[in-house]
Structure formats: C-alpha cells, structure tokens
Scaffold this active site. Sequence first.
Site, mmCIF file in Angstrom:
data_model
loop_
_atom_site.group_PDB
_atom_site.id
_atom_site.type_symbol
_atom_site.label_atom_id
_atom_site.label_comp_id
_atom_site.label_asym_id
_atom_site.label_seq_id
_atom_site.Cartn_x
_atom_site.Cartn_y
_atom_site.Cartn_z
ATOM 1 C CG ASN A 1 -1.582 1.282 1.542
ATOM 2 O OD1 ASN A 1 -2.579 1.847 0.979
ATOM 3 N ND2 ASN A 1 -0.840 2.049 2.451
ATOM 4 C CE LYS B 1 0.379 3.851 -6.733
ATOM 5 N NZ LYS B 1 0.418 2.895 -5.504
ATOM 6 C CE1 TYR C 1 0.479 7.321 -6.898
ATOM 7 C CE2 TYR C 1 -1.203 8.022 -8.590
ATOM 8 C CZ TYR C 1 -0.729 7.451 -7.329
ATOM 9 O OH TYR C 1 -1.748 6.789 -6.475
ATOM 10 C CB THR D 1 -4.986 10.042 2.453
ATOM 11 O OG1 THR D 1 -4.838 10.111 1.036
ATOM 12 C CG2 THR D 1 -5.930 8.872 2.260
ATOM 13 C CB VAL E 1 -8.704 7.580 -0.422
ATOM 14 C CG1 VAL E 1 -9.198 7.143 0.924
ATOM 15 C CG2 VAL E 1 -8.959 6.600 -1.370
#
Length: 244
Positions: free
Chosen positions: A80, A151, A147, A182, A180
């Site tokens: 994660n 991914k 990124y 965060t 999300v």
Amino acid sequence: MTKTLLILTGHSKGLGKAILEEFLNLENVKILAISRSTLGLDREDLQEISLDLSDLDTLESKLPELFPQGDFENIILINNAGWIGEIKPVGKLEPKTIQQAIQLNLVSPMILTDTFVKAYGDSVATKIIVNISSGAAHKPLPGWAEYCTSKAGLAMFSKVAAEELKLKGIKVYSLAPGIVDTAMQADIREARAEDFPALERFLNYKTEAQLSTPEEVAGKILYLVSNPEKFEEVIQDVRNFSVG
Ligand SMILES: NC(=O)c1ccc[n+]([C@@H]2O[C@H](COP(=O)([O-])OP(=O)(O)OC[C@H]3O[C@@H](n4cnc5c(N)ncnc54)[C@H](OP(=O)(O)O)[C@@H]3O)[C@@H](O)[C@H]2O)c1
C-alpha cells in the site's frame, strides 16, 4: 495457532492506517506493518517496522525479518505504501525523485511479492497479494509521469505474477482505491497549476466532498481479501463493488 498473517506497507497514515485498524479489530491475527514512521501502538498482534522502502539497500537487508514463518491459515501481503512523486511535467523532473517514486511504488512491491512467494509459495495457507494501484495506472495525467508510470508498471507486474502464481494458489490483485481523503490528496492540491493542468478538478473533489474516506475503502479491501473467490480479475477498483 494464529489464523491470519498480514504484511502491510504504508500503515502509518491514510489508507494504510485504516487497513491496519480493520485488521486490528479481528481475532487471531499477526500483523507486520512497515512505514518510515511508526504509530507506537502497544499491541501483541502488531509489529511495526520502520523502513524506507525507497531505499533498495535498506530494504534488501531487512527482507529476512519481514516474512515470518508460522502455521497460518491465511497469509496476506498488501503493498500500500506509495508516493505521488514530484508533480511536474517531463523536462522539469529530478533524477532522484524519478528513482524514489519508481522504487517505492513499483520496485519495492515487486521485491516484496517475490520474497512472499519464496517464503510462502509452498504453504497450504490461502495466499493473497494486493498491490494498491490507481486509476492513474490506466490513464495518463500530465504532471504525474512518475506516478502514472509506476502504477501502470505495478498493474502489469500484478497481471504477470497472477498468471505465474495461479499454480501455487496465490491470488494477486492490482486494486485502485478510488479518490481517498488522505495526505496524498492534500499534497496533490498543493501542486502548481502550471505543472498540473488537472489541479482544479482535484480541488473540486475536496470542496464538493467527492472523496471517499480511508475507512470506507479499507472495509472494501478487507471484504476482497476475505472473499477472494468473488474476485476473479486481477485488475480491481473499489468503486466497482460493495461490501456484502
Ligand atoms: N489517496 C488517494 O486518492 C489514492 C488514489 C489512488 C491510489 N492511492 C494509493 O493508495 C496508497 C495509499 O495512499 P494514501 O493516500 O493513504 O497516501 P498517504 O496518506 O500519503 O500515506 C502513504 C503511506 O505510505 C508510507 N510511505 C510513504 N513513503 C514511504 C517510504 N519511502 N517508505 C516506507 N513507507 C512510505 C507513509 O508512511 P511514512 O510517511 O511514515 O513512511 C504512509 O503510511 C498509495 O499506494 C497510493 O498511491 C491513493
């Protein structure tokens, strides 16, 4: 006998912390949780390991202690930990951040998956690996070269590993968690509009309350690893299923 072993990276905040909390609510679980910072929780079922997963040498030296042996019914690895990388267009990137983002988001999960198979490949336990990916794995976003690339690599790695590891009874998923609320999203909102054309859209996600909570998403991840027979495909997105 401890029923479930969970090895979780990036547990110190955000989605990882919510996943940790889901598992800490279960009985009979042993958890190894890896981030640079620790929460300092005093629990018998939890071992926190402080480790920089973007540093290959440190990771390699710690590998033997990250995969304990034991008589487990379920063994789960959740890769994660992640970083959005430097939000800048190609031509303005730094060699060091390119290396760090790819190491953390792609190379470390590959190494941990490989070591998981070496440690537990022959175990009769139910074995599941969840690589936390992103919608960005399948969609180019200007400003997110590091990124998106890392991914996308992680999604492809998951597909290859799933194919190879079927015979060993190991399920591998590449799971997009949605958007999300965060620290990662807060970092995204700090990007400069000139470096990140989609900035306004991400600012709106927050002001229009379109972000999921880490707790909602963690609940879905627990559901997936508890019901792998319901999830055939390697590529999964929490927005496409509900709990129950
Ligand atoms: N939030 C979203 O909207 C979103 C969307 C799609 C995908 N994701 C993915 O979901 C996962 C979790 O993201 P999040 O939003 O929860 O991010 P976050 O709040 O920034 O948390 C990231 C976690 O990774 C750990 N981490 C970061 N760098 C590390 C390093 N070098 N070594 C070890 N651990 C490190 C952090 O702990 P320390 O700082 O203590 O090391 C923290 O526990 C990531 O893989 C992310 O790409 C998130």
